[in-house]
Design a protein around this motif. Structure first.
Motif, PDB file in Angstrom:
ATOM      1  N   LEU A 173      -8.097  -0.648   5.997  1.00 13.87           N
ATOM      2  CA  LEU A 173      -8.958  -1.067   4.890  1.00 13.87           C
ATOM      3  C   LEU A 173     -10.361  -0.480   5.041  1.00 13.87           C
ATOM      4  N   VAL A 174     -10.915  -0.552   6.241  1.00 11.45           N
ATOM      5  CA  VAL A 174     -12.259  -0.007   6.463  1.00 11.45           C
ATOM      6  C   VAL A 174     -12.262   1.505   6.242  1.00 11.45           C
ATOM      7  N   GLU A 175     -11.217   2.192   6.703  1.00 15.79           N
ATOM      8  CA  GLU A 175     -11.105   3.631   6.445  1.00 15.79           C
ATOM      9  C   GLU A 175     -11.191   3.917   4.945  1.00 15.79           C
ATOM     10  N   LEU A 176     -10.434   3.154   4.162  1.00 18.28           N
ATOM     11  CA  LEU A 176     -10.398   3.380   2.721  1.00 18.28           C
ATOM     12  C   LEU A 176     -11.729   3.005   2.063  1.00 18.28           C
ATOM     13  N   LEU A 177     -12.384   1.962   2.563  1.00 17.47           N
ATOM     14  CA  LEU A 177     -13.685   1.585   2.015  1.00 17.47           C
ATOM     15  C   LEU A 177     -14.693   2.714   2.224  1.00 17.47           C
ATOM     16  N   PRO A 305      -3.021   3.669  -0.564  1.00 13.66           N
ATOM     17  CA  PRO A 305      -2.957   3.057   0.765  1.00 13.66           C
ATOM     18  C   PRO A 305      -1.597   3.169   1.440  1.00 13.66           C
ATOM     19  N   TRP A 306      -0.528   3.402   0.673  1.00 12.97           N
ATOM     20  CA  TRP A 306       0.803   3.545   1.252  1.00 12.97           C
ATOM     21  C   TRP A 306       0.903   4.783   2.147  1.00 12.97           C
ATOM     22  N   LEU A 307      -0.066   5.691   2.049  1.00 13.88           N
ATOM     23  CA  LEU A 307      -0.075   6.858   2.928  1.00 13.88           C
ATOM     24  C   LEU A 307      -0.650   6.539   4.304  1.00 13.88           C
ATOM     25  N   LYS A 308      -1.266   5.368   4.445  1.00 12.62           N
ATOM     26  CA  LYS A 308      -1.868   4.958   5.712  1.00 12.62           C
ATOM     27  C   LYS A 308      -1.256   3.685   6.300  1.00 12.62           C
TER      28      LYS A 308
END
Length: 580
Positions: A173-177, A305-308
């Motif tokens: 989540l933090v990566e995506l943020l 997000p399904w890629l991570k």
């Protein structure tokens, strides 16, 4: 079992002194991380409502008050994207207000000002150089529940044994943020174990409700709820396995969303009971506006997000679902109203909030039918039995590492009282007395859960015969708890929220009204259904809850995140248009 050998040899007094010293040192480090110029003179302890402290304390400039009073996250993002407001000034403003909030309601865990402002400065430079924002959340400060790991920071999560454990990487989540351009800027308090509808632990202490500091903000995302209620964050992220984003939202007058299992990425975040995957904890946004809820969900889904996270389904943001194509395009909806689940009769303010909402929806052209609860007791018992199939071993292990006591109550005056059963922090009386279950016994619970979910789905689909729309009920409206935010130590009932976790239904919470002692007088006594039902009735004192928020749940089917957000918007518009 991994137990510190010192703890098994030293006298009890010395081991208690040791864990208390570790906790006190961490708490002091937290205090030292606050810039000295941001310290305020807190209001007296007998001041119960502290919502106006940020505007009264003199720390915030008029510009910072303007920034932090903007509750529409979409509007805030537009000003950040245009450069009208810089990320540095927005992050600074919310950081100062968050620290003010912390000094009056104790809502934060990790405070990392320099790191967050450096990130904000990078985003401002990017916008200046490239003439466009870096992503959909460009420059926006976002608070995180103390489960979401960030590289270089501790994730204590209310356990003394986790102090000093520094994360080597960011959770997904933090990566995506970061990819979305956000600025993670604080982390927020949780209860020990996470399995509480309140927020207190032996490291950071108790979080208070800013509407009334005598009352709980709920839990387990109570730090987020209290912070956002004080406008110390425009958008936060909590988690929910039994009501943990919805209860704080209802108690603190904010908005939240409990998505279905794995719709949003949990990978890399810490949790209690890791490995229990039958009833999953889910990530849920919390905000002072529904625009914040929508912005967050869409932004994260747009990042694939399904890629991570291998558990996230490949389900991009579904715009037709948000437009309610399968729900009559949002016209002439039919709502199932459940003011009473048949087990615990809510207190008077909840009845008034439900009636207000019913009248508002009918006035807006929608229809309302009574929702008939289906096997709620069986579902809840099955759910709680799954939660604690290990008989509390996971919780005890975390405590044994430092000899920290397992908290068995949230009541301020009873925190260290020895109870007979420490394996479950609350509601033990509804869990089957099965002890530590075998694999077979757990599988039998899973089988039962699947059958109960099938029966509930059939029950929902069967409402097509009653709605008059040609569709089953579009959504259910119900309380998030059978009472307003109660006194500390008294939030002992999560039945109105946990039912939807067991069924994996998508649920939003939105504010509706406030307790009014003149309107919310005690109802005549009814035939009590059980001891808990009697306690809820007898514990009601309208004068103690004057001005306390009342929020309600909007319940949709599984993986209907977009539709539930849109339906919650319809409910909110109806309430705002209603004269009541």
């Amino acid at each position: 079992m991994d137990v510190d050998p010192v703890s098994s040899q030293e006298p009890a007094a010395e081991t208690e002194e040791k864990w208390r010293a570790i906790a006190a040192e961490k708490k002091q480090k937290q205090l030292d991380s606050i810039p000295k110029e941001w310290l305020i003179t807190p209001p007296p302890e007998d001041r119960i409502n502290v919502l106006d402290v940020p505007s009264e304390c003199g720390l915030l400039t008029s510009r910072e008050m303007e920034i932090t009073n903007e509750v529409d996250v979409a509007a805030l993002l537009a000003k950040l994207a245009s450069g009208e407001w810089s990320s540095v000034e927005v992050t600074t403003a919310f950081y100062k207000r968050a620290v003010i909030a912390h000094q009056v309601v104790n809502c934060l865990t990790e405070i990392f000002v320099e790191r967050a402002l450096a990130r904000a400065a990078e985003l401002d430079e990017y916008l200046k150089t490239n003439g466009k924002p870096i992503g959909p959340l460009h420059g926006l400060p976002i608070s995180l529940k103390d489960q979401f790991t960030m590289k270089g920071l501790e994730t204590v999560m209310g356990w003394v044994s986790w102090i000093g454990k520094v994360s080597e990487s960011d959770c997904v989540l933090v990566e995506l943020l970061y990819q979305c351009g956000a600025v993670p800027f604080v982390r927020t308090n949780v209860p020990q174990t996470l399995f509480w509808g309140e927020t207190h632990n032996s490291v950071f202490g108790r979080t208070l409700n800013p509407h009334n500091r005598n009352l709980t903000p709920g839990g387990s995302s109570g730090g987020e709820g209290a912070l956002i209620a004080m406008r110390g964050s425009p958008l936060g992220v909590g988690t929910d396995i039994g009501g943990s984003v919805r209860i704080p939202a209802a108690f603190c007058n904010i908005y939240s969303l409990r998505p279905s299992y794995e719709r949003l990425p949990y990978q890399g975040a810490r949790n209690t009971g890791e490995g229990q995957e039958s009833i999953s904890s889910t990530i849920g946004p919390m905000s002072n506006s529904l625009s914040g809820i929508k912005v967050f969900v869409k932004a994260i889904l747009d990042m694939k997000p399904w890629l991570k996270d291998p558990l996230v389904p490949k389900m991009p943001w579904n715009e037709p679902a948000y437009q309610l194509v399968e729900h009559g395009n949002g016209v002439g909806l039919c709502f199932g109203f459940m003011v009473d689940d048949g087990l615990f009769k809510p207190q008077p303010p909840l009845y008034r909030a439900m009636e207000m909402t019913k009248k508002a929806l009918i006035a807006a052209g929608h229809t309302v039918i009574e929702w008939e609860p289906k096997k709620h007791l069986e579902i809840f018992i099955n759910c709680n039995s799954i939660y604690f199939a290990d008989d509390g071993e996971n919780l005890r292990r975390e405590c044994e590492a430092t000899d920290e006591p397992l908290l068995q109550t949230m009541h301020p005056e009873e925190l260290l009282v020895e109870l007979d059963d420490a394996s479950m922090p609350y509601e033990r009386h509804v869990v089957r007395d099965l002890g530590h279950l075998t694999t077979y016994e757990l599988w039998e619970l899973h089988k039962e859960k699947r059958q109960l979910r099938k029966e509930y789905l059939d029950h929902w689909m069967g409402t097509v015969e009653r709605t008059g729309t040609g569709r089953p009920v579009d959504a259910i409206i119900c309380p998030a708890a059978p009472y307003p935010a109660p006194l500390h130590g008294h939030n002992r009932n999560a039945w109105y929220t946990t039912i939807w976790n067991a069924l994996d239904y998508t649920v939003a919470v939105l504010p509706v009204t406030y307790v009014d002692p003149k309107l919310d007088v005690q109802h005549p006594p009814h035939k009590f259904r059980n001891h808990e039902d009697q306690w809820i009735y007898e514990s009601y004192d309208p004068s103690s809850y004057e001005g306390c928020p009342i929020g309600l749940q909007v319940v949709g089917q599984r993986q209907e995140e977009e539709a539930v957000i849109a339906i919650a918007e319809i409910v909110e518009r109806a309430l705002k248009a209603s004269p009541s």
